[in-house]
Scaffold this active site. Structure first.
Site, short mmCIF file in Angstrom:
data_model
loop_
_atom_site.label_atom_id
_atom_site.label_comp_id
_atom_site.label_asym_id
_atom_site.label_seq_id
_atom_site.Cartn_x
_atom_site.Cartn_y
_atom_site.Cartn_z
N GLY A 87 20.20 31.43 -112.04
CA GLY A 87 21.12 31.65 -110.93
C GLY A 87 21.17 30.47 -109.98
N GLY A 89 20.03 28.72 -107.43
CA GLY A 89 18.81 28.66 -106.63
C GLY A 89 18.96 27.86 -105.35
CE LYS A 105 22.28 20.43 -106.77
NZ LYS A 105 22.60 19.61 -107.97
CG ASP A 117 12.79 24.03 -100.41
OD1 ASP A 117 13.74 23.85 -101.19
OD2 ASP A 117 12.08 23.09 -100.00
N GLY A 118 15.35 26.25 -101.70
CA GLY A 118 16.81 26.22 -101.61
C GLY A 118 17.37 24.97 -101.01
NE ARG A 175 26.37 26.98 -112.70
CZ ARG A 175 25.77 25.83 -112.47
NH1 ARG A 175 25.11 25.23 -113.44
NH2 ARG A 175 25.81 25.28 -111.28
CG ASP A 244 20.88 26.75 -116.90
OD1 ASP A 244 20.20 26.51 -117.91
OD2 ASP A 244 20.63 26.25 -115.79
CG ASN A 245 22.15 22.55 -116.04
OD1 ASN A 245 22.14 23.38 -115.14
ND2 ASN A 245 21.10 21.81 -116.33
#
Length: 488
Positions: A87, A89, A105, A117-118, A175, A244-245
């Site tokens: 997901g 992140g 982002k 920590d995002g 994606r 996932d990319n």
């Protein structure tokens, strides 16, 4: 078109975490045009509230209100193994603007951050910003980077760094991993909704087909086959081609440990975390094909809505086998163009492969060699060609140049027209790792001039730009092995 399949298995409301004392690091006027953003004389947003919006400090600016920011769930295969649910992140989708999705982002933790920590750091944000815009200028499909906003907030990676937020725009950030997510949950309803969403918004021709979901798979596979062929043609290494990319629109997304080739190594690995070389330059086509197999598996339940299980597998397997054919055709087209060949002859592929092998054996600079090749004239003699001195085996490269000159003589373009055409195909400027590193180190000292200068150079990669000629040179010896990892 925002991802509108929210629910307990799709996405979560995610307000950004405010970034203290934000400031502009970089901004793309070119990307800003896509969302009709009004700029001031300094080519940054005229409305100062855009800084706080793109830092994640507020959700409105002017007439735009982003009342439902979200992060999405997806699953996928990482380095060849099933990783389960992943997901966004550290990515937060603010919403739509001018039919494009606006995403932050590094704007803080999300429901899918797990132990992270995002946040993003200045270093990686600058790299993504510069490469997104460079790829666009190279005519390679990509998400766009609108801005980098920095802060003195401390973030720990391998060492203490400072935080930054990179804002990105794209028609959609959906994606392969989104399909894999719903398939892994055996949620056929959501899987079908996702496919219908894509067809309606981006692949309307699928509705005219007897098997719309099979045709959707073919369209996605075709776009990604052509995408990776064009990566190869400019020497771009993605670094982390996990499923996932991979964009279902055939866009280059998720700029992490990427790198452009300097001296040509067919097996170059740009990501030092990739210990087995799974994502090395020469393996990118094979891995993208593998990712399309993951997509085919995820879409199998959709194709089964109109066929038996056995028939569906046969249809998808047949569609999957089209990938290498499409890739080969696009790769051949791209490299013929790089050599200034407008017609097709049976011996062209062997000619290209011989050259690449010779370049690999002598570690010749990939970008500069092809750029310089445009100066070669049809009546040249191999021993007069300056570039032969870049090769260890002079006898071998002289034979290649002789064959290439004979091939050029069968083309109709004049030397001048050939040069002009080749220089619109072979860039002079790429985002070399050492250039990015210099810009990053200056930015870490609060000097953003090099980021902005490099941005302007890379937005015109095919122009001579004589004042910046030194930006086209290979890296000095002490900067040839800059280490880039997934944490970047």
């Amino acid at each position: 078109m925002s991802f509108n399949l929210c629910g307990d298995d799709a996405c979560q409301p995610t307000p950004p975490t405010p970034l203290p004392n934000p400031y502009w690091v970089a901004f793309s006027p070119s990307a800003a045009k896509l969302i009709d953003l009004e700029l001031g004389s300094d080519e940054f947003p005229k409305d100062p509230e855009w800084l706080d919006l793109l830092a994640g400090n507020q959700l409105h600016v002017g007439e735009h209100l982003f009342s439902n920011p979200i992060s999405t769930a997806y699953s996928g295969h990482q380095f060849g193994s099933w990783a389960g649910q992943l997901g966004d992140g550290r990515a937060i989708l603010l919403g739509d603007i001018n039919h494009l999705e606006l995403q932050l982002k590094g704007a803080g933790r999300t429901h899918y951050s797990r132990m992270g920590d995002g946040r993003a750091v200045l270093r990686s944000s600058i790299r993504e910003f510069l490469c997104s815009e460079a790829m666009h200028a190279l005519h390679i499909p990509t998400s766009r980077a609108l801005s980098v906003v920095g802060s003195k907030q401390a973030v720990r990676r391998e060492a203490m760094e400072t935080a930054a937020v990179c804002s990105r725009i794209a028609p959609s950030f959906i994606r392969v991993g989104h399909f894999e997510h719903f398939a892994s949950l055996q949620n056929i309803v959501r899987l079908k909704e996702l496919a219908e969403l894509l067809i309606t918004q981006f692949y309307p021709g699928c509705h005219e087909q007897k098997d719309p979901y099979l045709y959707l798979f073919k369209e996605i596979s075709t776009r990604n086959a052509k995408l990776v062929a064009n990566w190869q043609s400019v020497g771009f290494c993605h670094g982390v081609l996990n499923s996932d990319n991979i964009s279902v629109l055939g866009l280059t997304i998720d700029y992490g440990p990427f790198g452009f080739l300097d001296h040509f190594e067919i097996d170059h690995i740009c990501n030092h975390s990739d210990h087995g070389g799974r994502y090395a330059y020469h393996r990118q086509p094979q891995i993208m094909h593998w990712n399309m197999a993951c997509l085919a598996s995820a879409m199998l339940p959709l194709v089964e809505l109109g066929h038996s299980s056995e028939e569906s597998q046969i249809l998808l397997r047949s569609a999957l086998e089209e990938f290498p054919v499409i890739y080969a055709a696009e790769w051949q087209r791209a490299f013929r163009s790089k050599l200034g060949l407008q017609s097709e002859e049976d011996g062209d592929i062997e000619l290209i492969e011989r050259l690449l092998q010779a370049m690999h054996d002598s570690r010749v600079d990939f970008t500069n060699f092809f750029r310089g090749l445009s100066n070669l004239k049809k009546d040249s003699s191999p021993i007069e060609i300056v570039q032969r001195n870049e090769f260890i085996d002079r006898e071998n490269i002289d034979l290649w140049f002789a064959d290439y000159i004979q091939r050029l003589q069968r083309e109709s373009l004049s030397d001048g027209a050939k040069k002009d055409t080749m220089n619109l195909t072979n860039p002079k400027y790429i985002l070399r790792n050492h250039l990015a590193q210099v810009a990053i180190e200056k930015a870490q000292q609060d000097d953003f001039s090099e980021v902005q200068r490099l941005q302007q150079i890379l937005m015109n990669p095919f122009d001579e730009q004589e004042a910046f000629d030194h930006y086209s040179k290979p890296p000095p010896v002490d900067m040839q092995r800059i280490v880039v990892s997934c944490s970047s």
